[in-house]
Scaffold this active site. Structure first.
Site, mmCIF file in Angstrom:
data_model
loop_
_atom_site.group_PDB
_atom_site.id
_atom_site.type_symbol
_atom_site.label_atom_id
_atom_site.label_comp_id
_atom_site.label_asym_id
_atom_site.label_seq_id
_atom_site.Cartn_x
_atom_site.Cartn_y
_atom_site.Cartn_z
ATOM 1 C CE LYS A 124 30.755 -107.883 -38.516
ATOM 2 N NZ LYS A 124 29.726 -108.336 -37.555
ATOM 3 C CB THR A 148 32.063 -119.821 -36.818
ATOM 4 O OG1 THR A 148 32.653 -118.786 -37.623
ATOM 5 C CG2 THR A 148 32.139 -119.440 -35.349
ATOM 6 C CE1 TYR A 179 32.926 -109.359 -41.035
ATOM 7 C CE2 TYR A 179 35.260 -109.133 -40.503
ATOM 8 C CZ TYR A 179 33.996 -109.614 -40.196
ATOM 9 O OH TYR A 179 33.801 -110.358 -39.056
ATOM 10 C CG ASN A 189 26.313 -112.922 -33.471
ATOM 11 O OD1 ASN A 189 27.522 -112.747 -33.386
ATOM 12 N ND2 ASN A 189 25.770 -114.030 -33.980
#
Ligand SMILES: NC(=O)c1ccc[n+]([C@@H]2O[C@H](COP(=O)([O-])OP(=O)(O)OC[C@H]3O[C@@H](n4cnc5c(N)ncnc54)[C@H](OP(=O)(O)O)[C@@H]3O)[C@@H](O)[C@H]2O)c1
Length: 254
Positions: free
Chosen positions: A161, A192, A157, A90
């Site tokens: 991903k 988060t 990103y 993760n």
């Protein structure tokens, strides 16, 4: 409770956010958990919280870009708890963002190293330990970004991903015969440190919130519960999936 009784799990990116909450949920469901990230103090406090709630965990700090670190995480699981059943890979970063014509090679490569190559290295060492005991469940944290939704300015990103989805499918096909399930979870926006770092104004947070069909972002716990499903025997026939847990951001146009 007890959905992971007698299971042993590795959780990376466990020092904060989705990983931290998932490690606590795994432990509450009966798993013995090896927690990883670079920040030792955060891992130590997580282990203390898990133990205070009656669970079992150990911290192994390190950088997921190191292949030796993945060997150490697997060794910690096997040495301390006898086996490895579950791996939640993760750890991740946004990486260098901004207009793609200005992104440096180093910045692009860093995102690939942390988000994609590290996940491959993790699985490379985890799967061998899992097949020794009849199989297991590997879960990667991908994202809707680069899969079902595109934003400008996050090419590194998105590319790193979405690469995880190909990795998921390849490993699921290769190791399914040995009882290893491999899935990717694709969260929408989750509240988060990473989310607040990117969406650093109330205007940005309102804009991303409005993109979701549910008109809110997720709590880390909502993602953790989906990871628990993929980790557990409830998902015994689920492998090779790109599993959206995205509050409908992928399908919403309102
Ligand atoms: N939040 C969202 O909206 C969202 C949406 C979709 C997907 N995701 C993905 O969810 C995952 C978790 O992110 P989060 O939102 O929970 O953010 P977070 O709180 O920033 O967590 C990121 C975690 O990754 C770890 N990490 C980063 N680089 C590392 C490295 N080189 N070596 C070891 N550990 C490293 C961090 O630990 P240390 O700093 O202690 O090393 C931290 O525990 C990421 O893969 C992210 O891409 C997040």
């Amino acid at each position: 409770m007890n959905r992971l009784n007698n299971k042993v799990a590795i959780v990376t990116g466990a020092s904060s956010g989705i990983g931290r909450v998932t490690a606590k949920l795994f432990a509450a469901e009966g798993a013995k958990v090896v927690v990883g990230a670079r920040r030792q103090a955060e891992l130590d406090s997580l282990v203390a919280e898990i133990e205070a709630e009656g669970g079992e965990a150990i911290a192994v700090a390190g950088d997921v870009r190191s292949e030796d670190y993945h060997k150490a995480l697997v060794a910690a699981a096997v040495t301390n708890y006898g086996k490895l059943d579950i791996a939640f890979n993760n750890a991740g970063i946004i990486g260098e963002a901004g207009p793609s014509t200005g992104v440096s090679e180093a910045g692009f490569s860093e995102a690939v190293a942390v988000n994609l190559t590290a996940s491959f290295l993790a699985a490379k060492h985890q799967i061998g330990a899992m097949t020794e005991h009849g199989g297991g469940s590997v879960i990667f944290t991908s994202t809707f970004v680069g899969y079902s939704f595109a934003f400008p300015g996050v090419a590194a990103y998105a590319a790193s991903k979405s690469g995880l989805i190909g990795l998921t499918q390849a490993l699921a096909a290769e190791f399914g015969p040995q009882g290893v399930r491999v899935n990717a979870i694709l969260p929408g926006a989750v509240d988060t440190d990473m989310y607040r770092g990117v969406n650093d104004t109330t205007e940005k947070q309102a804009a991303i919130t409005a993109m979701h069909a549910l008109k809110r972002v997720a709590t880390p716990d909502e993602v953790a519960r989906s990871v628990l499903y993929l980790a557990s025997d409830d998902a015994s026939f689920v492998t090779g999936t790109a599993s959206l847990v995205d509050g409908g951001i992928s399908i919403s146009r309102s």
